[in-house]
Design a protein around this motif. Structure first.
Motif, PDB file in Angstrom:
ATOM      1  N   ALA A   8       0.813  -1.207   0.000  1.00  0.00           N
ATOM      2  CA  ALA A   8       0.000   0.000   0.000  1.00  0.00           C
ATOM      3  C   ALA A   8       0.854   1.268   0.000  1.00  0.00           C
ATOM      4  O   ALA A   8       0.333   2.360  -0.106  1.00  0.00           O
ATOM      5  N   ASN A   9       2.155   1.123   0.106  1.00  0.00           N
ATOM      6  CA  ASN A   9       3.047   2.275   0.130  1.00  0.00           C
ATOM      7  C   ASN A   9       3.349   2.707  -1.307  1.00  0.00           C
ATOM      8  O   ASN A   9       4.062   2.020  -2.032  1.00  0.00           O
ATOM      9  N   ARG A  10       2.822   3.824  -1.723  1.00  0.00           N
ATOM     10  CA  ARG A  10       2.996   4.284  -3.104  1.00  0.00           C
ATOM     11  C   ARG A  10       4.456   4.511  -3.470  1.00  0.00           C
ATOM     12  O   ARG A  10       4.842   4.380  -4.612  1.00  0.00           O
ATOM     13  N   ARG A  11       5.277   4.892  -2.519  1.00  0.00           N
ATOM     14  CA  ARG A  11       6.688   5.126  -2.818  1.00  0.00           C
ATOM     15  C   ARG A  11       7.399   3.833  -3.180  1.00  0.00           C
ATOM     16  O   ARG A  11       8.387   3.847  -3.895  1.00  0.00           O
ATOM     17  N   LEU A  12       6.907   2.687  -2.714  1.00  0.00           N
ATOM     18  CA  LEU A  12       7.533   1.409  -3.020  1.00  0.00           C
ATOM     19  C   LEU A  12       6.930   0.736  -4.258  1.00  0.00           C
ATOM     20  O   LEU A  12       7.508  -0.180  -4.815  1.00  0.00           O
ATOM     21  N   ALA A  13       5.762   1.205  -4.681  1.00  0.00           N
ATOM     22  CA  ALA A  13       5.084   0.579  -5.826  1.00  0.00           C
ATOM     23  C   ALA A  13       5.719   1.036  -7.136  1.00  0.00           C
ATOM     24  O   ALA A  13       6.195   2.161  -7.268  1.00  0.00           O
ATOM     25  N   HIS A  14       5.740   0.130  -8.112  1.00  0.00           N
ATOM     26  CA  HIS A  14       6.195   0.491  -9.450  1.00  0.00           C
ATOM     27  C   HIS A  14       5.402  -0.327 -10.459  1.00  0.00           C
ATOM     28  O   HIS A  14       4.881  -1.382 -10.151  1.00  0.00           O
ATOM     29  N   PHE A  15       5.296   0.206 -11.653  1.00  0.00           N
ATOM     30  CA  PHE A  15       4.523  -0.433 -12.697  1.00  0.00           C
ATOM     31  C   PHE A  15       5.454  -1.033 -13.735  1.00  0.00           C
ATOM     32  O   PHE A  15       6.506  -0.465 -14.030  1.00  0.00           O
ATOM     33  N   GLN A  16       5.057  -2.157 -14.274  1.00  0.00           N
ATOM     34  CA  GLN A  16       5.826  -2.791 -15.337  1.00  0.00           C
ATOM     35  C   GLN A  16       4.914  -3.020 -16.528  1.00  0.00           C
ATOM     36  O   GLN A  16       3.783  -3.465 -16.365  1.00  0.00           O
ATOM     37  N   VAL A  17       5.407  -2.701 -17.683  1.00  0.00           N
ATOM     38  CA  VAL A  17       4.652  -2.900 -18.912  1.00  0.00           C
ATOM     39  C   VAL A  17       5.575  -3.571 -19.912  1.00  0.00           C
ATOM     40  O   VAL A  17       6.711  -3.161 -20.096  1.00  0.00           O
ATOM     41  N   GLY A  18       5.088  -4.632 -20.537  1.00  0.00           N
ATOM     42  CA  GLY A  18       5.865  -5.312 -21.560  1.00  0.00           C
ATOM     43  C   GLY A  18       5.196  -5.165 -22.908  1.00  0.00           C
ATOM     44  O   GLY A  18       4.108  -4.601 -23.038  1.00  0.00           O
ATOM     45  N   SER A  19       5.856  -5.669 -23.905  1.00  0.00           N
ATOM     46  CA  SER A  19       5.269  -5.618 -25.241  1.00  0.00           C
ATOM     47  C   SER A  19       4.132  -6.623 -25.345  1.00  0.00           C
ATOM     48  O   SER A  19       4.055  -7.582 -24.585  1.00  0.00           O
ATOM     49  N   HIS A  20       3.247  -6.390 -26.259  1.00  0.00           N
ATOM     50  CA  HIS A  20       2.104  -7.267 -26.497  1.00  0.00           C
ATOM     51  C   HIS A  20       2.185  -7.776 -27.929  1.00  0.00           C
ATOM     52  O   HIS A  20       1.530  -7.219 -28.820  1.00  0.00           O
ATOM     53  N   PRO A  21       2.994  -8.803 -28.190  1.00  0.00           N
ATOM     54  CA  PRO A  21       3.125  -9.299 -29.564  1.00  0.00           C
ATOM     55  C   PRO A  21       1.762  -9.702 -30.129  1.00  0.00           C
ATOM     56  O   PRO A  21       0.965 -10.346 -29.449  1.00  0.00           O
ATOM     57  N   MET A  22       1.525  -9.288 -31.358  1.00  0.00           N
ATOM     58  CA  MET A  22       0.239  -9.548 -31.997  1.00  0.00           C
ATOM     59  C   MET A  22       0.458  -9.910 -33.452  1.00  0.00           C
ATOM     60  O   MET A  22       1.350  -9.376 -34.098  1.00  0.00           O
TER      61      MET A  22
END
Length: 96
Positions: A8-22
């Motif tokens: 729940a600590n926003r400072r520790l959260a991070h987002f990951q996004v990868g490619s979406h092969p199609m």
């Protein structure tokens, strides 16, 4: 409890996004690759989470030599092969 608190600590959260092969036509490619013992379950694009489980079942059925529960007509790699397209042979895989 420590994990939930840290999550729940926003400072520790991070987002990951990868490619979406199609694939060009938007349909996934479940099934044999044409190379011995290499199977495909790719090309789901942004619907990967929703579709990958079903196509994973299809690929596992094919590997186990069971009849898949769905018709694969138009969903395999052969949909991109034309009569004039060359078949690429890999000399490192016994010419397959």
């Amino acid at each position: 409890m420590l994990i939930i608190s840290a999550g729940a600590n926003r400072r520790l959260a991070h987002f990951q996004v990868g490619s979406h092969p199609m694939t060009p036509d938007g349909a996934p490619l479940p099934g044999p690759s044409g190379v011995a013992n290499v199977w495909l379950n790719v090309g789901h694009g942004s619907t990967g989470w929703a579709m990958s489980v079903g196509s994973g079942r299809v690929v596992s059925d094919l590997i186990a030599q069971r009849e898949p529960e769905m018709d694969l007509d138009g969903l395999t790699l052969t949909r991109y092969r034309t009569n004039s397209a060359p078949v690429i042979r890999n000399p490192h895989c016994g010419g397959r």
